[in-house]
Design a protein around this motif. Structure first.
Motif, short mmCIF file in Angstrom:
data_model
loop_
_atom_site.label_atom_id
_atom_site.label_comp_id
_atom_site.label_asym_id
_atom_site.label_seq_id
_atom_site.Cartn_x
_atom_site.Cartn_y
_atom_site.Cartn_z
N ALA A 213 28.40 9.86 28.61
CA ALA A 213 28.21 11.27 28.95
C ALA A 213 27.89 12.09 27.70
O ALA A 213 27.01 12.97 27.73
CB ALA A 213 29.46 11.82 29.64
N GLY B 157 24.35 11.89 26.71
CA GLY B 157 23.37 12.37 27.68
C GLY B 157 22.95 11.34 28.70
O GLY B 157 21.97 11.55 29.43
N ARG B 158 23.71 10.23 28.79
CA ARG B 158 23.42 9.20 29.79
C ARG B 158 24.35 9.41 30.97
O ARG B 158 25.57 9.22 30.88
CB ARG B 158 23.61 7.79 29.22
CG ARG B 158 22.81 7.49 27.96
CD ARG B 158 21.30 7.43 28.24
NE ARG B 158 20.96 6.40 29.20
CZ ARG B 158 20.82 5.10 28.91
NH1 ARG B 158 21.03 4.67 27.68
NH2 ARG B 158 20.46 4.25 29.84
N ARG B 159 23.82 9.82 32.12
CA ARG B 159 24.63 10.17 33.27
C ARG B 159 25.09 8.92 34.02
O ARG B 159 24.35 7.94 34.13
CB ARG B 159 23.84 11.07 34.21
CG ARG B 159 23.40 12.40 33.61
CD ARG B 159 22.36 13.07 34.50
NE ARG B 159 21.20 12.19 34.68
CZ ARG B 159 20.26 12.36 35.61
NH1 ARG B 159 20.37 13.37 36.47
NH2 ARG B 159 19.24 11.53 35.69
N VAL B 160 26.32 8.98 34.53
CA VAL B 160 26.88 7.91 35.36
C VAL B 160 27.14 8.47 36.76
O VAL B 160 27.85 9.47 36.90
CB VAL B 160 28.20 7.38 34.75
CG1 VAL B 160 28.84 6.33 35.66
CG2 VAL B 160 27.97 6.81 33.35
N GLU C 194 23.71 8.12 37.62
CA GLU C 194 22.27 8.36 37.73
C GLU C 194 21.46 7.53 36.74
O GLU C 194 20.38 7.01 37.08
CB GLU C 194 21.96 9.85 37.54
CG GLU C 194 22.45 10.74 38.66
CD GLU C 194 23.90 11.14 38.52
OE1 GLU C 194 24.38 11.96 39.34
OE2 GLU C 194 24.56 10.66 37.56
N ASP C 195 21.96 7.40 35.50
CA ASP C 195 21.24 6.62 34.48
C ASP C 195 21.87 5.25 34.25
O ASP C 195 21.15 4.27 34.01
CB ASP C 195 21.22 7.39 33.15
CG ASP C 195 20.55 8.75 33.29
OD1 ASP C 195 19.51 8.83 33.97
OD2 ASP C 195 21.08 9.73 32.73
N THR D 214 36.02 11.11 36.46
CA THR D 214 34.71 11.62 36.86
C THR D 214 33.62 10.78 36.21
O THR D 214 33.52 10.72 34.99
CB THR D 214 34.54 13.08 36.41
OG1 THR D 214 35.61 13.87 36.98
CG2 THR D 214 33.21 13.64 36.87
N SER E 41 30.78 5.51 40.74
CA SER E 41 30.27 5.25 39.39
C SER E 41 29.13 4.24 39.41
O SER E 41 28.62 3.87 38.35
CB SER E 41 31.39 4.74 38.49
OG SER E 41 31.84 3.45 38.91
#
Length: 379
Positions: free
Chosen positions: A269, A272-275, A277-278, A294, A341
């Motif tokens: 996070a 900038g790597r979304r969990v 989504e990425d 989260t 997740s």
């Protein structure tokens, strides 16, 4: 001022003969009641127990042990650690042993202790235990413990047998199969491969989970990425996450425990790597907080209570029936808890507008109620 009670006022402890006299039965009948023998009527059993309670009588376990050759105690060798897995398994063993009517003797070993398992086992044997549970998750690598022989039944949980005994029992295997389920879940979502954040390789559990992950990728013909090794802590997961976040081709990670997975998600996070989504993340253990981080963590739930119950049932049977064949064992259940997740990789996801429409058609299930800690599916 003297306080009266219903117990004997004699200066000496009450004896079984006192119980027999008060209950109006023979001393042999008292012995039969306390040994749970048959052919004692319900009324007689009640009278004996009431008389024992009134007198404050406690059976002499030491004398009983001399007569029967058993102390009705079980010893446990376990690593002295507060880590969730070993600590939870020990609590499960304690509950089951208490329910069987046996006493529990616990000896903790410490990582790097030169005496190791051999010293712990010898300590328990000196206490006269009837059986031993070895829940020792670390390979010390010296091989000396393997030469130790004991004459009581031994139950080994989740590790190779460190001793030899007339009756060797095993429980708690299957971590490789659970790791396969976690890895296959990510492949089924469409990820081309899965990275692995492993536990320390001196731990048998870490090796089993790594082998299950590797075997699954190989069986599916997928690339096997380099392994990143942690130490079970969230801090080591965070450090691994900073490393994995730099590789833009990482879309899925299977972590060998939930604490490392949580640290990994934090690092992703921040980068900038979304969990999810990425990057999708799967943990292992299903610790109590896993449903409330989260995003809520997809993980494999370990069947600690099931392992303890089945293993101790088989051990007690071996203690009490030394000439009988061991009770059969069963494979532990595989319980994959799917939360939020994990998701398909970015290249497999539909456009945002289509995703919003699908979310509405499902009644907004992407925003779970707080009461259950997030959506979960058991597989």
């Amino acid at each position: 001022m003297t306080r009266r009670t219903g117990r004997s006022t004699s200066s000496s402890a009450p004896r079984s003969v006192d119980v027999a006299r008060l209950a109006g039965v023979s001393q042999k009948t008292v012995s039969r009641v306390f040994n749970d023998e048959q052919y004692v009527s319900t009324d007689v059993r009640r009278r004996v127990l009431e008389a024992a309670e009134q007198l404050g009588y406690r059976r002499n376990n030491a004398a009983r042990a001399l007569a029967s050759g058993r102390t009705r105690s079980i010893g446990v060798v376990t690593l002295g650690t507060a880590l969730y897995g070993p600590a939870t398994l020990l609590m499960g063993v304690e509950r089951v042993v208490r329910d069987t009517g046996y006493a529990l003797r616990v000896v903790n070993t410490m990582e790097g202790d030169p005496a190791g398992i051999a010293g712990a086992v010898n300590s328990l044997l000196d206490q006269g235990v009837d059986g031993i549970v070895v829940s020792e998750p670390i390979d010390e690598g010296d091989g000396e413990d393997a030469a130790l022989r004991v004459e009581v039944p031994v139950l080994v949980i989740g590790a190779p047998p460190p001793v030899s005994a007339p009756m060797m029992l095993a429980a708690g295997g299957g971590a490789d199969l659970m790791a396969r389920a976690a890895t296959e879940h990510l492949l089924d979502l469409g990820h081309t491969t899965v990275h692995h954040l492993a536990g320390p390789q001196r731990w048998y559990a870490a090796r089993d989970r790594l082998e299950g992950w590797r075997a699954t990728l190989t069986a599916h013909g997928r690339d096997v990425p380099p392994v990143v090794e942690g130490d079970w802590s969230a801090g080591s997961g965070y450090r691994a996450g900073r490393e994995l976040a730099e590789a833009r081709d990482v879309t899925a990670v299977f972590a060998a425990n939930d604490d490392m997975a949580i640290g990994l998600i934090r690092a992703l996070a921040e980068a900038g790597r979304r969990v999810p989504e990425d990057v999708s993340v799967v943990g292992f253990d299903d610790i109590p907080v896993a449903a409330y981080v989260t995003p809520p963590l997809t993980t494999v739930r370990q069947p600690f209570d099931t392992v303890a119950q089945e293993g101790l049932k088989r051990l007690v049977h071996a203690i009490e029936n030394p000439d009988a064949a061991p009770l059969p064992s069963s494979a532990p259940p595989i319980d994959l808890i799917i939360r939020t997740s994990t998701a398909p990789p970015p290249s497999r996801k539909p456009p945002a507008r289509v995703r919003r429409t699908a979310s509405r058609s499902q009644g907004g299930t992407s925003s779970p109620p707080l009461s259950d800690g997030g959506p979960s599916t058991h597989r």
